[in-house]
Design a protein around this motif. Sequence first.
Motif, PDB file in Angstrom:
ATOM      1  N   VAL A   1      -2.843   4.399   6.513  1.00 24.96           N
ATOM      2  CA  VAL A   1      -2.685   3.238   5.627  1.00 24.96           C
ATOM      3  C   VAL A   1      -2.596   1.962   6.457  1.00 24.96           C
ATOM      4  O   VAL A   1      -3.291   0.976   6.189  1.00 24.96           O
ATOM      5  CB  VAL A   1      -1.435   3.397   4.736  1.00 24.96           C
ATOM      6  CG1 VAL A   1      -1.169   2.138   3.933  1.00 24.96           C
ATOM      7  CG2 VAL A   1      -1.571   4.608   3.831  1.00 24.96           C
ATOM      8  N   ASP A   2      -1.760   1.991   7.469  1.00 29.08           N
ATOM      9  CA  ASP A   2      -1.571   0.822   8.322  1.00 29.08           C
ATOM     10  C   ASP A   2      -2.882   0.418   8.997  1.00 29.08           C
ATOM     11  O   ASP A   2      -3.251  -0.760   9.015  1.00 29.08           O
ATOM     12  CB  ASP A   2      -0.518   1.105   9.395  1.00 29.08           C
ATOM     13  CG  ASP A   2       0.833   1.501   8.825  1.00 29.08           C
ATOM     14  OD1 ASP A   2       0.899   1.908   7.648  1.00 29.08           O
ATOM     15  OD2 ASP A   2       1.826   1.418   9.557  1.00 29.08           O
TER      16      ASP A   2
ATOM     17  N   SER B   1       0.828  -1.208   0.000  1.00 30.42           N
ATOM     18  CA  SER B   1       0.000   0.000   0.000  1.00 30.42           C
ATOM     19  C   SER B   1       0.859   1.254   0.000  1.00 30.42           C
ATOM     20  O   SER B   1       0.631   2.174  -0.804  1.00 30.42           O
ATOM     21  CB  SER B   1      -0.909   0.014   1.225  1.00 30.42           C
ATOM     22  OG  SER B   1      -1.787  -1.087   1.215  1.00 30.42           O
ATOM     23  N   ARG B   2       1.836   1.307   0.877  1.00 21.07           N
ATOM     24  CA  ARG B   2       2.707   2.483   0.951  1.00 21.07           C
ATOM     25  C   ARG B   2       3.432   2.707  -0.377  1.00 21.07           C
ATOM     26  O   ARG B   2       3.490   3.830  -0.881  1.00 21.07           O
ATOM     27  CB  ARG B   2       3.726   2.314   2.067  1.00 21.07           C
ATOM     28  CG  ARG B   2       3.133   2.370   3.455  1.00 21.07           C
ATOM     29  CD  ARG B   2       4.200   2.101   4.472  1.00 21.07           C
ATOM     30  NE  ARG B   2       3.687   2.169   5.832  1.00 21.07           N
ATOM     31  CZ  ARG B   2       4.428   1.980   6.911  1.00 21.07           C
ATOM     32  NH1 ARG B   2       5.720   1.719   6.780  1.00 21.07           N
ATOM     33  NH2 ARG B   2       3.892   2.059   8.107  1.00 21.07           N
TER      34      ARG B   2
ATOM     35  N   ILE C   1       0.833   3.790  -3.145  1.00 25.15           N
ATOM     36  CA  ILE C   1       0.330   5.151  -2.924  1.00 25.15           C
ATOM     37  C   ILE C   1       1.410   6.170  -3.288  1.00 25.15           C
ATOM     38  O   ILE C   1       1.127   7.161  -3.968  1.00 25.15           O
ATOM     39  CB  ILE C   1      -0.159   5.322  -1.472  1.00 25.15           C
ATOM     40  CG1 ILE C   1      -1.453   4.518  -1.271  1.00 25.15           C
ATOM     41  CG2 ILE C   1      -0.366   6.801  -1.131  1.00 25.15           C
ATOM     42  CD1 ILE C   1      -1.880   4.372   0.164  1.00 25.15           C
ATOM     43  N   ARG C   2       2.635   5.914  -2.860  1.00 25.37           N
ATOM     44  CA  ARG C   2       3.732   6.839  -3.218  1.00 25.37           C
ATOM     45  C   ARG C   2       3.893   6.939  -4.735  1.00 25.37           C
ATOM     46  O   ARG C   2       4.000   8.032  -5.286  1.00 25.37           O
ATOM     47  CB  ARG C   2       5.039   6.370  -2.598  1.00 25.37           C
ATOM     48  CG  ARG C   2       5.274   6.874  -1.227  1.00 25.37           C
ATOM     49  CD  ARG C   2       6.717   6.759  -0.764  1.00 25.37           C
ATOM     50  NE  ARG C   2       6.778   7.241   0.599  1.00 25.37           N
ATOM     51  CZ  ARG C   2       6.721   6.462   1.671  1.00 25.37           C
ATOM     52  NH1 ARG C   2       6.638   5.165   1.539  1.00 25.37           N
ATOM     53  NH2 ARG C   2       6.764   6.983   2.878  1.00 25.37           N
TER      54      ARG C   2
ATOM     55  N   TYR D   1       0.507  11.688   4.741  1.00 26.44           N
ATOM     56  CA  TYR D   1      -0.609  10.744   4.844  1.00 26.44           C
ATOM     57  C   TYR D   1      -0.106   9.375   5.316  1.00 26.44           C
ATOM     58  O   TYR D   1      -0.666   8.778   6.238  1.00 26.44           O
ATOM     59  CB  TYR D   1      -1.319  10.624   3.498  1.00 26.44           C
ATOM     60  CG  TYR D   1      -2.375   9.551   3.467  1.00 26.44           C
ATOM     61  CD1 TYR D   1      -3.535   9.669   4.218  1.00 26.44           C
ATOM     62  CD2 TYR D   1      -2.207   8.406   2.697  1.00 26.44           C
ATOM     63  CE1 TYR D   1      -4.508   8.688   4.205  1.00 26.44           C
ATOM     64  CE2 TYR D   1      -3.173   7.424   2.671  1.00 26.44           C
ATOM     65  CZ  TYR D   1      -4.320   7.562   3.425  1.00 26.44           C
ATOM     66  OH  TYR D   1      -5.267   6.575   3.412  1.00 26.44           O
ATOM     67  N   ILE D   2       0.955   8.891   4.714  1.00 20.95           N
ATOM     68  CA  ILE D   2       1.504   7.595   5.106  1.00 20.95           C
ATOM     69  C   ILE D   2       1.997   7.638   6.548  1.00 20.95           C
ATOM     70  O   ILE D   2       1.745   6.714   7.328  1.00 20.95           O
ATOM     71  CB  ILE D   2       2.589   7.153   4.113  1.00 20.95           C
ATOM     72  CG1 ILE D   2       1.936   6.804   2.761  1.00 20.95           C
ATOM     73  CG2 ILE D   2       3.392   5.959   4.649  1.00 20.95           C
ATOM     74  CD1 ILE D   2       2.904   6.569   1.631  1.00 20.95           C
TER      75      ILE D   2
ATOM     76  N   VAL E   1       1.738  13.117   0.362  1.00 18.93           N
ATOM     77  CA  VAL E   1       1.668  11.654   0.401  1.00 18.93           C
ATOM     78  C   VAL E   1       2.466  11.120   1.588  1.00 18.93           C
ATOM     79  O   VAL E   1       1.996  10.247   2.324  1.00 18.93           O
ATOM     80  CB  VAL E   1       2.151  11.053  -0.937  1.00 18.93           C
ATOM     81  CG1 VAL E   1       2.324   9.547  -0.824  1.00 18.93           C
ATOM     82  CG2 VAL E   1       1.177  11.396  -2.048  1.00 18.93           C
ATOM     83  N   ASP E   2       3.650  11.648   1.805  1.00 17.46           N
ATOM     84  CA  ASP E   2       4.458  11.201   2.946  1.00 17.46           C
ATOM     85  C   ASP E   2       3.757  11.475   4.269  1.00 17.46           C
ATOM     86  O   ASP E   2       3.793  10.645   5.181  1.00 17.46           O
ATOM     87  CB  ASP E   2       5.836  11.869   2.923  1.00 17.46           C
ATOM     88  CG  ASP E   2       6.732  11.339   1.813  1.00 17.46           C
ATOM     89  OD1 ASP E   2       6.428  10.259   1.259  1.00 17.46           O
ATOM     90  OD2 ASP E   2       7.737  12.011   1.497  1.00 17.46           O
TER      91      ASP E   2
END
Length: 105
Positions: free
Chosen positions: A46-47, A20-21, A24-25, A40-41, A37-38
């Motif tokens: 995401v986890d 996912s990470r 998404i990146r 958000y992660i 994006v960073d």
Amino acid sequence: MSTIIRDAAPSDITRLIALSRRTIRASHSAFLGGETVDAYIASGAVDRCVEESIGRCVVILRGEEIVGYAVWREELIDLMMIDHAVHRQGLGTILLRQVEAALFR
């Protein structure tokens, strides 16, 4: 190489989070910006999404590698993700058809 779809297992969580990470990146940074994006992660969203959805999730494997997954809620597909490295190879179509067939039985 064989393609298999199976129910996700708790032992898949780490691999699904990494997929996912990575995806998404690769897919969202161009239009949202790398910083967004960073952030958000880094928020852990995401986890948490993967961890909370594992019981309603199927994975698609190519060989032994998880290359995508889908999550459903009731009769709706809530999330589908295919590893960016294997986009445009028909795996999303295969996964979508399988999940739709299961949901509408």
